[in-house]
Design a protein around this motif. Structure first.
Motif, PDB file in Angstrom:
ATOM      1  N   PRO A 137       0.068  11.761  10.716  1.00 58.65           N
ATOM      2  CA  PRO A 137       0.535  13.038  10.159  1.00 58.65           C
ATOM      3  C   PRO A 137       1.964  13.380  10.539  1.00 58.65           C
ATOM      4  O   PRO A 137       2.650  14.104   9.814  1.00 58.65           O
ATOM      5  CB  PRO A 137      -0.454  14.051  10.759  1.00 58.65           C
ATOM      6  N   PHE A 138       2.442  12.832  11.665  1.00 63.24           N
ATOM      7  CA  PHE A 138       3.792  13.178  12.115  1.00 63.24           C
ATOM      8  C   PHE A 138       4.829  12.121  11.719  1.00 63.24           C
ATOM      9  O   PHE A 138       6.010  12.277  12.002  1.00 63.24           O
ATOM     10  CB  PHE A 138       3.819  13.391  13.629  1.00 63.24           C
ATOM     11  N   LYS A 155       0.840  -1.191   0.000  1.00 60.99           N
ATOM     12  CA  LYS A 155       0.000   0.000   0.000  1.00 60.99           C
ATOM     13  C   LYS A 155       0.881   1.249   0.000  1.00 60.99           C
ATOM     14  O   LYS A 155       1.915   1.284   0.674  1.00 60.99           O
ATOM     15  CB  LYS A 155      -0.913   0.043   1.237  1.00 60.99           C
ATOM     16  N   ARG A 156       0.450   2.235  -0.730  1.00 67.10           N
ATOM     17  CA  ARG A 156       1.168   3.504  -0.721  1.00 67.10           C
ATOM     18  C   ARG A 156       0.850   4.240   0.576  1.00 67.10           C
ATOM     19  O   ARG A 156      -0.305   4.361   0.962  1.00 67.10           O
ATOM     20  CB  ARG A 156       0.756   4.351  -1.920  1.00 67.10           C
ATOM     21  N   TRP A 157       1.900   4.738   1.226  1.00 67.24           N
ATOM     22  CA  TRP A 157       1.745   5.494   2.465  1.00 67.24           C
ATOM     23  C   TRP A 157       2.426   6.845   2.293  1.00 67.24           C
ATOM     24  O   TRP A 157       3.662   6.930   2.328  1.00 67.24           O
ATOM     25  CB  TRP A 157       2.398   4.751   3.625  1.00 67.24           C
TER      26      TRP A 157
END
Length: 259
Positions: free
Chosen positions: A250-251, A213-215
Motif C-alpha cells: 500500500p505504501f 503483471k499490472r501493479w
C-alpha cells in the motif's frame, strides 16, 4: 469519410451528440431520438413489430422472428436482431441475412453470427472487412478491435485497418499498454506505438518479457528469467531489471535482494 468519422465518434463519446449536435445529419438525429426510450414488441397477423414507451408504433408488424430476449419487453438496445437480419431503430438495415446471434461488443460494434460466418459491423452498417476469416472478436481497451483468425489474434483500427497481423496467442490491454503474447514471450507496447503502425512503423521489440503483471496505478511488474523490474506506462523503468524480489504494498514497492 466525414460521415463515417461522425458515425464512429457518436458511439465512442457518450456526450458527443450533446456537444456536437450541429454536426448530426437528419438520420443520426432520428436515431438519437429513437434510442431515447424503451421499446416493447407486439404481434399482429402472425408477425412482430415494436412500439415505444408511448405506444407509438416504430416498426410495423413485418418481422417473422425476433430475439427471444425481446419478448419480455423493455428493449433498450439501439438495434433489433431478427432471424432475417439486424436493423437499427430507424429501420435501416445494418445487416441483411440469416442471423444466428447478434452481440453488442461496445463502441458501436456488433458481432454477428450468420451460419458458420462471424461478422463485425458498425451500427451505422459499415462492416469490418479483412483478408482472413474472423473466428472471434473483442474490444481492446477503448482504442482498437482485436480479431482472431486461424493463426491467432491481431489488432484492427475502428475504421477496419489491420495494424497488427493476427498471429498472437493472446492480446490484453490495461492503462496505456498492450501486451502481445507469442511463443511464451510477452511484448509490451503502448497504444501510441500501435497507432503508429498505421503509418507502417514497425513495433519496437526491446520490451519483451517472460511475465507481465499490472501493479497498481499505471505501473507493471515484469520478469525475465531471475530478473525482476517495474515499468511505467511510458515504458520507462521505475525499478530496473535486477536479481531481486519485488512486491507491491500500500505504501509503494518492497525490494528484497541478497536477503
Amino acid at each position: 469519410m466525414r460521415q463515417q468519422a461522425i458515425n464512429l465518434l457518436y458511439h465512442l463519446d457518450d456526450r458527443f451528440y450533446d456537444r456536437h449536435a450541429d454536426w448530426m445529419n437528419d438520420s443520426l438525429r432520428s436515431v438519437h431520438q429513437l434510442n431515447a426510450s424503451y421499446w416493447v414488441p407486439f404481434m399482429a397477423s402472425g408477425s412482430f413489430g415494436f412500439m415505444d414507451s408511448n405506444g407509438d408504433v416504430k416498426i410495423s408488424a413485418s418481422l417473422q422472428n425476433i430475439n427471444e430476449d425481446y419478448l419480455c419487453g423493455d428493449v433498450r438496445d439501439d438495434y433489433i436482431s431478427t432471424t432475417d437480419g439486424v436493423y437499427g431503430r430507424n429501420q435501416n438495415i445494418i445487416y441483411k441475412g440469416d442471423v444466428t446471434s447478434a452481440e453488442d461488443i461496445g463502441k458501436g460494434f456488433i458481432r454477428i453470427k450468420s451460419g458458420e460466418q462471424l461478422l463485425i459491423l458498425h451500427k451505422s452498417g459499415t462492416p469490418i472487412e479483412t483478408s482472413f476469416a474472423i473466428q472471434d472478436a473483442a474490444l481492446l481497451g477503448d482504442h482498437f478491435l482485436q480479431l482472431k483468425s486461424k493463426d491467432g489474434w491481431g489488432i484492427v483500427s475502428f475504421t477496419g485497418l489491420v495494424l497488427i497481423p493476427p498471429h498472437y496467442e493472446e492480446i490484453i490491454s490495461f492503462d496505456n499498454w498492450m501486451v502481445l503474447s507469442r511463443n511464451g514471450k510477452k511484448t509490451v507496447v503502448t497504444t501510441e506505438q500501435i497507432g503508429r503502425a498505421a503509418r507502417g512503423e514497425p513495433l519496437p521489440g526491446e520490451f519483451v518479457f517472460d511475465e507481465v503483471k499490472r501493479w497498481g496505478d499505471k505501473v507493471c511488474w515484469v520478469r525475465n528469467g531471475p530478473l525482476e523490474g517495474v515499468i511505467d506506462e511510458s515504458l520507462a523503468f521505475v525499478i530496473p531489471l535486477d536479481r531481486q524480489t519485488l512486491a507491491s504494498t500500500p505504501f509503494g514497492f518492497l525490494r528484497k535482494k541478497e536477503n
